[in-house]
Write a protein that holds these residues in place. Structure first.
Motif, PDB file in Angstrom:
ATOM      1  N   THR A  55      13.737  20.779  58.928  1.00  0.00           N
ATOM      2  CA  THR A  55      14.905  20.017  58.476  1.00  0.00           C
ATOM      3  C   THR A  55      14.507  18.833  57.615  1.00  0.00           C
ATOM      4  O   THR A  55      15.360  18.080  57.158  1.00  0.00           O
ATOM      5  CB  THR A  55      15.739  19.509  59.673  1.00  0.00           C
ATOM      6  OG1 THR A  55      14.981  18.535  60.400  1.00  0.00           O
ATOM      7  CG2 THR A  55      16.132  20.646  60.597  1.00  0.00           C
ATOM      8  N   CYS A  82      12.457  16.323  58.722  1.00  0.00           N
ATOM      9  CA  CYS A  82      12.064  15.169  59.532  1.00  0.00           C
ATOM     10  C   CYS A  82      10.549  14.980  59.500  1.00  0.00           C
ATOM     11  O   CYS A  82       9.785  15.961  59.514  1.00  0.00           O
ATOM     12  CB  CYS A  82      12.510  15.349  60.975  1.00  0.00           C
ATOM     13  SG  CYS A  82      14.277  15.200  61.238  1.00  0.00           S
ATOM     14  N   PRO A  91       9.965  13.392  66.172  1.00  0.00           N
ATOM     15  CA  PRO A  91      10.622  13.513  64.868  1.00  0.00           C
ATOM     16  C   PRO A  91      11.231  12.180  64.434  1.00  0.00           C
ATOM     17  O   PRO A  91      11.755  11.420  65.255  1.00  0.00           O
ATOM     18  CB  PRO A  91      11.705  14.558  65.120  1.00  0.00           C
ATOM     19  CG  PRO A  91      12.040  14.403  66.571  1.00  0.00           C
ATOM     20  CD  PRO A  91      10.767  13.988  67.258  1.00  0.00           C
ATOM     21  N   THR A 101      13.890  10.625  61.499  1.00  0.00           N
ATOM     22  CA  THR A 101      14.859  10.986  60.464  1.00  0.00           C
ATOM     23  C   THR A 101      14.931   9.966  59.334  1.00  0.00           C
ATOM     24  O   THR A 101      15.307  10.308  58.210  1.00  0.00           O
ATOM     25  CB  THR A 101      16.264  11.139  61.066  1.00  0.00           C
ATOM     26  OG1 THR A 101      16.639   9.908  61.702  1.00  0.00           O
ATOM     27  CG2 THR A 101      16.289  12.262  62.095  1.00  0.00           C
TER      28      THR A 101
END
Length: 267
Positions: A236, A238, A250, A252
């Motif tokens: 994604t 991250c 992770p 963000t």
């Protein structure tokens, strides 16, 4: 200055709006989208007076630097659209490699261009470019604007990450030449990204060029700091930090610091 799209961008149907001077290419792109423009379209200027970086920081492009934004209207979720920033970093890195050939022959070396998570391009470890994604819903579609600001002739001072310009690195090119190369490279990497379906390949290519991969990292997230090893980015986008106790955490969003600076910035 006369900006033109590269031949691949023209063949792919991109449009161009060039300005001698403007407040913000991102703001202009979003305003056009609200007024019905569906792109794909580039907005570009050699002088930006009211640009924004991440966290609403000012990104002012003095005359001769490159401020550019591309508008894409697509049928994707915002979380998927956010991964387009990695394709943007790859596009700019490819364009920089292309325009640096002459400098490489003249100087006997090329600046080392690397990609810093989440969306900076570094040259010899210093910030050369910043990328900012913004998006707005347009009915059942999403207007995504990718802003790319590059220090061509001058770099700001006193920034959290030391900055540099292409001119200071011995790469004597104009914003127009860089933009033409960037617009063509964007066609390639946006095509690979393919509305998020090709992010696995984008991720692989990005990691090959990642700054600090496998080394010490500290990430400042608000008032907290996370320290460890920059392990990878996940599917994604991250940042994955491997901490001293073996956890893979992770991240963000946050300010990233590498190497010996990591422990200093984290305190």
């Amino acid at each position: 200055m006369t900006f033109t799209l590269g031949p691949r961008a023209i063949a792919a149907g991109y449009k161009l709006a060039a300005f001698d001077r403007i407040g913000s290419t991102n703001a202009e792109a979003l305003a056009r989208a609200r007024d019905g423009e569906r792109g794909p379209m580039w907005f570009v200027t050699p002088e930006q007076t009211a640009g924004r970086g991440r966290r609403q920081r000012a990104w002012v492009a003095p005359r001769g630097n490159l401020a550019s934004s591309v508008l894409e209207v697509m049928d994707v979720q915002p979380a998927i659209a956010a991964t387009l920033g990695f394709a943007a970093g790859l596009s700019l890195e490819a364009a920089l490699q292309k325009v640096s050939i002459e400098a490489t022959l003249r100087l006997g070396r090329s600046p080392a261009y690397t990609l810093k998570w989440p969306n900076d391009v570094l040259a010899d470890g210093k910030k050369l470019s910043g990328i900012l994604l913004e998006a707005e819903g347009l009915g059942d579609r999403l207007a995504v604007v990718v802003g790319i600001g590059t220090n061509v002739v001058a770099a700001p001072e006193g920034t959290p990450t030391p900055a540099v310009s292409l001119a200071a690195l011995g790469v004597q090119i104009g914003a127009e030449e860089l933009f033409a190369a960037l617009s063509d490279a964007w066609v390639e990497f946006c095509g690979i990204w393919d509305n998020g379906r090709g992010f696995a390949e984008i991720r692989r290519l990005w990691l090959e060029r990642a700054a600090g991969l496998g080394g010490k990292v500290a990430v400042q997230t608000g008032t907290a700091a996370l320290e460890g090893i920059f392990d990878t980015i996940d599917d994604t986008g991250c940042l994955i930090v491997r901490t001293a106790d073996g956890q893979r955490r992770p991240v963000t969003a946050g300010e990233v610091y590498f190497g010996t600076a990591a422990s200093v910035r984290a305190n």
